[in-house]
Design a protein around this motif. Structure first.
Motif, PDB file in Angstrom:
ATOM      1  N   ILE A 233       0.840  -1.202   0.000  1.00  0.00           N
ATOM      2  CA  ILE A 233       0.000   0.000   0.000  1.00  0.00           C
ATOM      3  C   ILE A 233       0.871   1.247   0.000  1.00  0.00           C
ATOM      4  O   ILE A 233       0.613   2.218  -0.739  1.00  0.00           O
ATOM      5  N   SER A 234       1.926   1.229   0.790  1.00  0.00           N
ATOM      6  CA  SER A 234       2.828   2.374   0.851  1.00  0.00           C
ATOM      7  C   SER A 234       3.487   2.628  -0.501  1.00  0.00           C
ATOM      8  O   SER A 234       3.661   3.785  -0.916  1.00  0.00           O
ATOM      9  N   PHE A 235       3.828   1.538  -1.217  1.00  0.00           N
ATOM     10  CA  PHE A 235       4.505   1.672  -2.504  1.00  0.00           C
ATOM     11  C   PHE A 235       3.551   2.041  -3.636  1.00  0.00           C
ATOM     12  O   PHE A 235       3.836   2.917  -4.455  1.00  0.00           O
ATOM     13  N   SER A 236       2.385   1.366  -3.685  1.00  0.00           N
ATOM     14  CA  SER A 236       1.524   1.467  -4.867  1.00  0.00           C
ATOM     15  C   SER A 236       0.166   2.113  -4.614  1.00  0.00           C
ATOM     16  O   SER A 236      -0.550   2.444  -5.568  1.00  0.00           O
ATOM     17  N   GLY A 237      -0.207   2.250  -3.346  1.00  0.00           N
ATOM     18  CA  GLY A 237      -1.547   2.726  -3.038  1.00  0.00           C
ATOM     19  C   GLY A 237      -2.594   1.639  -3.112  1.00  0.00           C
ATOM     20  O   GLY A 237      -3.783   1.906  -2.909  1.00  0.00           O
ATOM     21  N   GLN A 238      -2.172   0.400  -3.385  1.00  0.00           N
ATOM     22  CA  GLN A 238      -3.091  -0.729  -3.492  1.00  0.00           C
ATOM     23  C   GLN A 238      -2.579  -1.902  -2.657  1.00  0.00           C
ATOM     24  O   GLN A 238      -1.381  -2.012  -2.376  1.00  0.00           O
ATOM     25  N   ARG A 239      -3.491  -2.786  -2.302  1.00  0.00           N
ATOM     26  CA  ARG A 239      -3.129  -4.018  -1.611  1.00  0.00           C
ATOM     27  C   ARG A 239      -2.517  -4.995  -2.623  1.00  0.00           C
ATOM     28  O   ARG A 239      -2.740  -4.866  -3.833  1.00  0.00           O
ATOM     29  N   PRO A 240      -1.748  -6.015  -2.157  1.00  0.00           N
ATOM     30  CA  PRO A 240      -1.020  -6.864  -3.108  1.00  0.00           C
ATOM     31  C   PRO A 240      -1.895  -7.549  -4.165  1.00  0.00           C
ATOM     32  O   PRO A 240      -1.582  -7.484  -5.359  1.00  0.00           O
ATOM     33  N   VAL A 241      -2.971  -8.211  -3.739  1.00  0.00           N
ATOM     34  CA  VAL A 241      -3.813  -8.904  -4.717  1.00  0.00           C
ATOM     35  C   VAL A 241      -4.484  -7.897  -5.642  1.00  0.00           C
ATOM     36  O   VAL A 241      -4.570  -8.100  -6.862  1.00  0.00           O
ATOM     37  N   GLU A 242      -4.936  -6.808  -5.090  1.00  0.00           N
ATOM     38  CA  GLU A 242      -5.546  -5.741  -5.881  1.00  0.00           C
ATOM     39  C   GLU A 242      -4.558  -5.222  -6.925  1.00  0.00           C
ATOM     40  O   GLU A 242      -4.893  -5.050  -8.113  1.00  0.00           O
ATOM     41  N   TYR A 243      -3.333  -4.956  -6.503  1.00  0.00           N
ATOM     42  CA  TYR A 243      -2.288  -4.424  -7.375  1.00  0.00           C
ATOM     43  C   TYR A 243      -1.939  -5.426  -8.475  1.00  0.00           C
ATOM     44  O   TYR A 243      -1.825  -5.067  -9.660  1.00  0.00           O
ATOM     45  N   LEU A 244      -1.802  -6.698  -8.112  1.00  0.00           N
ATOM     46  CA  LEU A 244      -1.453  -7.723  -9.108  1.00  0.00           C
ATOM     47  C   LEU A 244      -2.559  -7.880 -10.140  1.00  0.00           C
ATOM     48  O   LEU A 244      -2.303  -7.877 -11.352  1.00  0.00           O
ATOM     49  N   PRO A 252      -6.477 -18.573 -15.339  1.00  0.00           N
ATOM     50  CA  PRO A 252      -6.639 -19.910 -14.752  1.00  0.00           C
ATOM     51  C   PRO A 252      -5.341 -20.669 -14.531  1.00  0.00           C
ATOM     52  O   PRO A 252      -5.337 -21.640 -13.758  1.00  0.00           O
ATOM     53  N   ASN A 253      -4.257 -20.286 -15.204  1.00  0.00           N
ATOM     54  CA  ASN A 253      -2.978 -20.974 -14.989  1.00  0.00           C
ATOM     55  C   ASN A 253      -2.175 -20.365 -13.853  1.00  0.00           C
ATOM     56  O   ASN A 253      -1.044 -20.784 -13.594  1.00  0.00           O
ATOM     57  N   TRP A 254      -2.744 -19.405 -13.139  1.00  0.00           N
ATOM     58  CA  TRP A 254      -2.057 -18.743 -12.027  1.00  0.00           C
ATOM     59  C   TRP A 254      -2.500 -19.345 -10.702  1.00  0.00           C
ATOM     60  O   TRP A 254      -3.676 -19.679 -10.500  1.00  0.00           O
ATOM     61  N   CYS A 255      -1.542 -19.446  -9.790  1.00  0.00           N
ATOM     62  CA  CYS A 255      -1.822 -19.844  -8.410  1.00  0.00           C
ATOM     63  C   CYS A 255      -1.283 -18.752  -7.493  1.00  0.00           C
ATOM     64  O   CYS A 255      -0.069 -18.476  -7.495  1.00  0.00           O
ATOM     65  N   LEU A 256      -2.163 -18.126  -6.739  1.00  0.00           N
ATOM     66  CA  LEU A 256      -1.785 -17.085  -5.795  1.00  0.00           C
ATOM     67  C   LEU A 256      -1.649 -17.738  -4.419  1.00  0.00           C
ATOM     68  O   LEU A 256      -2.637 -18.126  -3.797  1.00  0.00           O
ATOM     69  N   VAL A 257      -0.395 -17.889  -4.002  1.00  0.00           N
ATOM     70  CA  VAL A 257      -0.102 -18.698  -2.820  1.00  0.00           C
ATOM     71  C   VAL A 257      -0.271 -17.867  -1.555  1.00  0.00           C
ATOM     72  O   VAL A 257       0.267 -16.766  -1.450  1.00  0.00           O
ATOM     73  N   HIS A 258      -0.992 -18.415  -0.608  1.00  0.00           N
ATOM     74  CA  HIS A 258      -1.338 -17.851   0.696  1.00  0.00           C
ATOM     75  C   HIS A 258      -2.545 -16.925   0.577  1.00  0.00           C
ATOM     76  O   HIS A 258      -3.625 -17.315   0.975  1.00  0.00           O
ATOM     77  N   GLY A 259      -2.377 -15.695   0.090  1.00  0.00           N
ATOM     78  CA  GLY A 259      -3.514 -14.772   0.034  1.00  0.00           C
ATOM     79  C   GLY A 259      -4.170 -14.593   1.387  1.00  0.00           C
ATOM     80  O   GLY A 259      -5.376 -14.327   1.475  1.00  0.00           O
ATOM     81  N   THR A 260      -3.379 -14.747   2.440  1.00  0.00           N
ATOM     82  CA  THR A 260      -3.933 -14.792   3.793  1.00  0.00           C
ATOM     83  C   THR A 260      -4.723 -13.538   4.140  1.00  0.00           C
ATOM     84  O   THR A 260      -5.772 -13.610   4.795  1.00  0.00           O
ATOM     85  N   HIS A 261      -4.214 -12.391   3.681  1.00  0.00           N
ATOM     86  CA  HIS A 261      -4.816 -11.115   4.080  1.00  0.00           C
ATOM     87  C   HIS A 261      -5.429 -10.434   2.856  1.00  0.00           C
ATOM     88  O   HIS A 261      -4.829  -9.571   2.226  1.00  0.00           O
ATOM     89  N   ILE A 262      -6.631 -10.893   2.493  1.00  0.00           N
ATOM     90  CA  ILE A 262      -7.355 -10.325   1.366  1.00  0.00           C
ATOM     91  C   ILE A 262      -8.692  -9.777   1.850  1.00  0.00           C
ATOM     92  O   ILE A 262      -9.236 -10.225   2.855  1.00  0.00           O
TER      93      ILE A 262
END
Length: 430
Positions: A233-244, A252-262
């Protein structure tokens, strides 16, 4: 000649089915017949392990001691770096061999190895850029587990291309030498690409890696820790999943590992992109990461053994369900009116999501790999429920991978000699 296997009960994609015969040819299920009595065991599709760091098996039990301050993921990571700087290629192969055997004995039949320990201890590339990857592939071949090799791209210590730390020197790549590493890995085993995280790979690098992968699997760590979320958020203004999701071709060929804090919005966007959520409940509990808010996610998910502190497919499912019960103060959270048996619902979902993450055809069906697990018992739902929630050790009796039996009576033939080799290595390292 085709091989035939008779089962009293089998868990098919459509649910539990009695009196099933599998016809296996060249490691693939050629045909599946029902109403064929004579079988005694219960058959489950093999479970994919969608996230593993095999070398970390050497840490299991050695970091369960508090330091002078408050322990966290970040203090654990410091100890992991210390281990990573000490292991030779032979050590990595010994750790991977034991980890892969324990995966098979614990009901996993395939593994996505998120492999980032590439170079010599001083950071110099080996003469064979894939020396360490070759050790992983050799271990998988020796024990008979199906391998998806995911060489990791790691170039930075933080968001925005921060210079890497000295202790990360064995992990590092440029895009040019990563391409060579990926090509070497693809010659060793089926492979995909793995930008380590948005901390370790810039967005342009992530996009270049996705292009390199084409339709092959792309796996990435994301939103595992609150400090990571805050830094993004400090770097991009967005959360990691949001930013990605806003900036990369996630599909469908992507795996987002953990995603604990979404957030709920991020969970909905992940599902809309048809990406797999890669959950590692035992490791996430061990590291104090947090609990994936699965009530906000309607997409595909699978499980992985990650740090390999405890390797057991059923225990991953148990930890997932129990963590949700604690978070939501409810029971049988992962079941539904359409799938009321919690263990069955967990197992079916994890097989489907894991297979998607590894690029495999999952489940017991014609055309799929003949990879399956057997349990004992008369009532299949009860046997699986006891395996997930009640067993004091893995309830797996037999394991077949691509038509080859690799575990018999709960044990792998190489288990004892591999453990001795591993213990000898650990005596020297510790």
């Amino acid at each position: 000649m085709p091989d035939a296997y008779l089962f009293r009960h089998a868990l098919l994609p459509t649910g539990w089915t009695e009196n099933v015969r599998l016809i296996v040819e060249n490691g693939v299920i050629a045909n599946l017949e029902t109403k064929m009595p004579g079988g005694k065991e219960i058959a489950l599709p093999g479970m994919p392990n969608l996230h593993s760091h095999a070398f970390q098996r050497a840490m299991a039990g050695h970091v369960e001691r508090r330091g002078t301050g408050q322990d966290s993921f970040w203090t654990w990571r410091t100890l992991m770096y210390k281990l990573a700087l000490s292991m030779s290629p032979e050590d990595v192969e010994a750790a991977a061999t034991l980890a892969f055997i324990e995966m098979l004995e614990g009901g996993f039949t395939s593994v996505a190895e998120f492999h980032y320990l590439h170079h010599a201890p001083d950071g110099t590339p080996y003469a064979d850029i894939g020396e360490m990857a070759a050790r992983i592939a050799a271990a998988a071949e020796a024990v008979g587990i199906e391998l998806l090799l995911l060489p990791v791209f790691y170039a930075h210590a933080g968001f925005g291309g921060t210079a890497p730390a000295p202790e990360q020197r064995r992990f590092l790549s440029s895009l040019d030498n990563y391409t060579k590493l990926y090509e070497r890995c693809a010659a060793l085993a089926p492979s995909g690409v793995a930008p380590h995280s948005l901390r370790a790979a810039t967005l342009p690098e992530v996009k270049a890696l996705a292009e390199l992968a084409g339709g092959r699997p792309v796996h990435i760590h994301i939103a595992e820790q609150t400090a990571e979320v805050d830094a993004c958020i400090s770097f991009s203004g967005q959360r990691p999943v949001e930013y990605l999701l806003a900036n990369a071709p996630v599909g469908p060929n992507w795996c987002l590992v953990h995603g604990t804090h979404i957030t709920p919005q991020e969970g909905a966007a992940m599902a809309a992109a048809n990406a797999v959520a890669g959950l590692c409940p035992i490791t996430e509990a061990n590291l104090g990461d947090g609990i994936f808010p699965i009530q906000h996610f309607s997409g595909a998910w699978g499980v992985g053994s990650d740090s390999n502190v405890l390797i057991d497919a059923a225990r991953e499912l148990q930890m997932l369900e129990y963590s949700q019960r604690l978070a939501q103060r409810a029971r049988n959270v992962m079941a539904s009116p359409a799938a009321p048996c919690t263990a069955t619902a967990l197992y079916q979902a994890a097989v489907a999501g894991g297979a998607q993450a590894l690029g495999l055809q999952g489940g017991l069906r014609p055309g799929a790999p003949a990879s399956f697990v057997t349990l004992s018992g008369e009532n299949p739902e009860l046997a699986l429920s006891q395996s997930v929630f009640c067993a004091r050790q893995p309830a797996v009796r037999g394991v077949w991978v691509n038509g080859r039996q690799v575990v018999e009576d709960g044990r792998h033939a190489l288990a004892q000699t591999t453990r001795l080799r591993f213990d000898t290595m650990m005596d020297r390292l510790i």
